[in-house]
Design an enzyme around this catalytic site. Structure first.
Site, PDB file in Angstrom:
ATOM      1  N   GLY A  34       0.615  -0.857   0.111  1.00  0.00           N
ATOM      2  CA  GLY A  34      -0.012  -0.603  -0.257  1.00  0.00           C
ATOM      3  C   GLY A  34       0.424   1.144  -0.091  1.00  0.00           C
ATOM      4  O   GLY A  34       0.166   2.564  -0.664  1.00  0.00           O
ATOM      5  N   LYS A  64      12.807  -0.694  -2.066  1.00  0.00           N
ATOM      6  CA  LYS A  64      12.096  -0.350  -1.838  1.00  0.00           C
ATOM      7  C   LYS A  64      11.188   1.340  -1.823  1.00  0.00           C
ATOM      8  O   LYS A  64      12.793   2.024  -1.649  1.00  0.00           O
ATOM      9  CB  LYS A  64      11.817  -0.331  -0.538  1.00  0.00           C
ATOM     10  CG  LYS A  64      10.076  -0.076   0.372  1.00  0.00           C
ATOM     11  CD  LYS A  64       9.914  -0.936   1.549  1.00  0.00           C
ATOM     12  CE  LYS A  64       9.254  -1.968   1.165  1.00  0.00           C
ATOM     13  NZ  LYS A  64       9.003  -3.322   2.415  1.00  0.00           N
ATOM     14  N   ASP A  76       3.098  -5.069  11.826  1.00  0.00           N
ATOM     15  CA  ASP A  76       2.844  -5.599  10.749  1.00  0.00           C
ATOM     16  C   ASP A  76       3.518  -6.661  10.217  1.00  0.00           C
ATOM     17  O   ASP A  76       3.857  -7.140   8.811  1.00  0.00           O
ATOM     18  CB  ASP A  76       3.236  -4.292   9.752  1.00  0.00           C
ATOM     19  CG  ASP A  76       2.305  -5.051   9.024  1.00  0.00           C
ATOM     20  OD1 ASP A  76       1.195  -5.405   8.303  1.00  0.00           O
ATOM     21  OD2 ASP A  76       2.771  -4.728   6.964  1.00  0.00           O
TER      22      ASP A  76
END
Length: 700
Positions: free
Chosen positions: A20, A39, A133
């Protein structure tokens, strides 16, 4: 992004994932010649300054982790409006893909994976980093089965603005802890709850809570009980189910108190004595599991507060008969309320005025202090640590502050953020692979890396590699090195070693094989018959003659004698001899020819009487024999021996030559023209005539 060179160093190869908040790419580190994962922050977040600041800070925090089960963070950077993190590239699959392919997993495999995740969390928690997470998508399984946890700290970078923009909490609601779903502060036990769900999913192939929307799933985390894993998969030992039940308690106080505690349970749960342990029972239901939570909607808390205020007002409204009695008191009540409100407002004004008056403090000297000491000093003065940048500085030991954003002695407000730059260990580089390069090419590559010319040495040795190329290096390829301090030794190939070919003919097989082995040569054996070479000995060597130069490892074919051929005949021929004069000595010498060679010496004897000597002849289809007798150094007689006669047993019996005229000293000249006589010498011509008669007898 594909093909783009990020930061002048990282060549983007392909996209390998995304979530996301960010996209993940595989890239080549052109400086260190290795693969990395990059990333890249999604474009919709690049204008959120608070998010970017926290994003960098959390990436720096994750970079402080050094653990075999944590994906390493190498660098953080920005190129125009592209924010990125450089991290370790793991060749393999993520756990979500493995679960989809073959869940439920074997119990021992699932426990092994969960143990490594828990070990990584224990290390992170000790470094004050909460993951927030944990889910199969963030668990990478390398080629060798090594578990790597990734995305450490990224969830902490979420702000209220990003939640509003995306419409959902960043992360996966299926792995939320109840406190995460409530939106309250989460800690170590929240990570352990998520790990319990991951273990549940590995062993059952399903999630404990499913719903039509993220809100409905979040409410189930808060209100409902999940189906116990052994009801889904009876193969799960009770000891393993107990770990899941304890880690997924809705009340954090009833879960494992630390990742270390959970890890110890995982490491022993498959011991034989624990597999059938009693099921864990909890004294009471989770207080959160029975609480009815309203649907979570925007502005719900405000609307609910208003609604509750109205309902409370209605509940407090007096009955009709008391209204009249209270009318007379209303002016006094309103006057009191007004005075109270004024006092409250004055108090609030005084309070906020005090709050706005922030004291000044003098900026201390932080340079030269350990990072922990600098933090403590700032806290003591009411200042806060802002961004901490870690960068190598040869003048300072690792962990020492060498830059501060505010100069020593300046006045700053309490609560101000002070950025620090802290020295790190000297960055190491990977030793390149120099194999198959020439010595000069290898040196140039090392010099470009920063290795000093005087630190490079070399030596030579024989090898199968091409002459002049690198065959060994110390340090080895991919070793971490400090280019300024390392000493490199390169071993260069001299090519294949050569030897001088010896003469092996006439040697037996053992001796010949030993010589070849000592020289590093390979023996190829052949065999053939021979009349001249003894059985088992070398007849011929090929393709190298004695003295030839031969490379080690070359093949040499040796032909060994198998002895006489099968159709050869060993025939014993009786040769009659006599002295020139009776009772007087004569020297007899016999020479023979057969398959083994021409004019072979049989021997010499002295006789004074008639005798018969045995001569062994080796005969073959194309090799007849003959025997020649010399008497007193003169040819006395020659006897041919045919292979066919010898094989059939029809060889004529030889007779002594006769003499008819002792007065004749020389043979009749006409005798030499008679083809039937091979050669006879005697004392007179009569002897020659007698030999002609003998010849006729032999051919009968």
């Amino acid at each position: 992004m594909i093909g783009h060179e990020l930061g002048g160093r990282y060549q983007i190869i392909e996209r390998i994932g995304g979530g996301g908040m960010a996209l993940v790419y595989k890239a080549q580190d052109l400086l260190l010649n290795r693969y990395v994962a990059i990333k890249v922050l999604r474009q919709q977040f690049v204008n959120d300054e608070e998010f970017i600041r926290r994003f960098r800070r959390e990436a720096q925090s994750a970079a402080s982790l050094s653990h075999p089960n944590v994906v390493s963070i190498y660098d953080v950077g920005q190129e125009e409006d592209t924010h990125y993190i450089i991290m370790e590239y793991v060749e393999g699959q993520n756990l979500n893909e493995i679960i989809k392919e073959r869940a439920p997993l074997q119990v021992d495999e699932a426990v092994r994976i969960a143990s490594q995740i828990c070990d990584a969390l224990d290390h992170a928690h000790h470094n004050q980093i909460i993951h927030r997470d944990i889910k199969p998508h963030n668990i990478l399984i390398g080629r060798g089965g090594r578990v790597k946890v990734t995305d450490f700290g990224i969830a902490r970078a979420v702000t209220s603005a990003t939640i509003t923009q995306t419409g959902s909490v960043v992360g996966s609601v299926h792995y939320f802890s109840p406190e995460h779903a409530k939106g309250v502060a989460t800690g170590e036990k929240s990570d352990l709850y998520s790990l319990g769900i991951v273990l549940y999913q590995m062993l059952t192939g399903k999630l404990p809570f499913l719903g039509e929307s993220p809100i409905s799933v979040a409410l189930k985390h808060l209100q409902e009980e999940f189906e116990e894993p052994r009801l889904v998969n009876p193969m799960i030992p009770q000891s393993v189910e107990n770990i899941i039940l304890k880690s997924m308690r809705k009340n954090p106080n009833e879960r494992y108190q630390s990742a270390k505690e959970m890890l110890l349970d995982l490491e022993t749960c498959l011991l034989p004595e624990r597999r059938m342990e009693p099921k864990l029972e909890f004294g009471q239901h989770d207080e959160d599991s029975t609480r009815i939570m309203p649907a979570i909607k925007p502005q719900q808390s405000i609307a609910g507060g208003v609604r509750r205020t109205r309902e409370e007002s209605k509940a407090d409204e007096p009955a009709p008969e008391t209204k009249q009695r209270k009318k007379s008191t209303k002016p006094l009540v309103w006057a009191g309320i007004s005075i109270l409100v004024i006092l409250i407002l004055l108090g609030m004004a005084w309070y906020f005025n005090k709050q706005l008056e922030v004291a000044d403090v003098q900026m201390p000297k932080l340079i030269g202090l350990q990072e922990d000491e600098a933090r403590a000093k700032l806290t003591e003065l009411g200042l806060a640590v802002g961004q901490v940048t870690e960068k190598y500085n040869e003048k300072y030991d690792p962990g020492i502050v060498y830059e501060q954003s505010k100069i020593e002695g300046t006045e700053v407000k309490q609560g101000a953020l002070i950025d620090l730059t802290v020295s790190t260990k000297k960055p190491l580089v990977k030793m390149p692979d120099l194999s198959e390069l020439s010595l000069e090419e290898g040196k140039q590559k090392l010099l470009a890396l920063g290795v000093k010319d005087g630190s490079i040495t070399s030596s030579e040795e024989f090898s199968d590699a091409d002459a002049g190329t690198v065959i060994k290096q110390d340090p080895g390829a991919n070793t971490d090195i400090d280019p300024e301090m390392v000493s490199v030794h390169l071993t260069i190939s001299k090519g294949k070693e050569t030897v001088s070919m010896p003469d092996l003919t006439g040697l037996d097989e053992k001796a010949a094989a030993s010589k070849l082995e000592d020289l590093g040569l390979t023996l190829i054996r052949k065999e053939e018959s021979s009349f001249t070479v003894e059985k088992g000995k070398v007849i011929e060597q090929w393709p190298y003659e004695p003295g030839d130069t031969v490379e080690r490892g070359a093949e040499v074919t040796l032909t060994f004698s198998s002895g006489y051929p099968a159709d050869a005949i060993n025939y014993s021929f009786g040769v009659p001899v006599a002295p020139a004069e009776p009772d007087k000595n004569s020297k007899i010498r016999i020479v023979f020819t057969d398959a083994r060679g021409e004019n072979q010496e049989w021997g010499t004897k002295t006789i004074n009487t008639e005798q018969t000597f045995s001569v062994d002849l080796m005969l073959a289809p194309n090799k007849d024999g003959s025997v020649t007798v010399y008497r007193d150094d003169q040819i006395f007689a020659t006897y041919p021996v045919s292979y066919i006669d010898a094989k059939q047993g029809t060889v004529p019996v030889p007779e002594l030559p006769t003499t008819s005229d002792p007065e004749v000293d020389n043979p009749d000249p006409s005798d030499s023209e008679d083809p039937g006589v091979t050669g006879v010498t005697g004392n007179n011509g009569g002897e020659g005539n007698s030999q002609k008669e003998n010849k006729g007898k032999k051919n009968n």
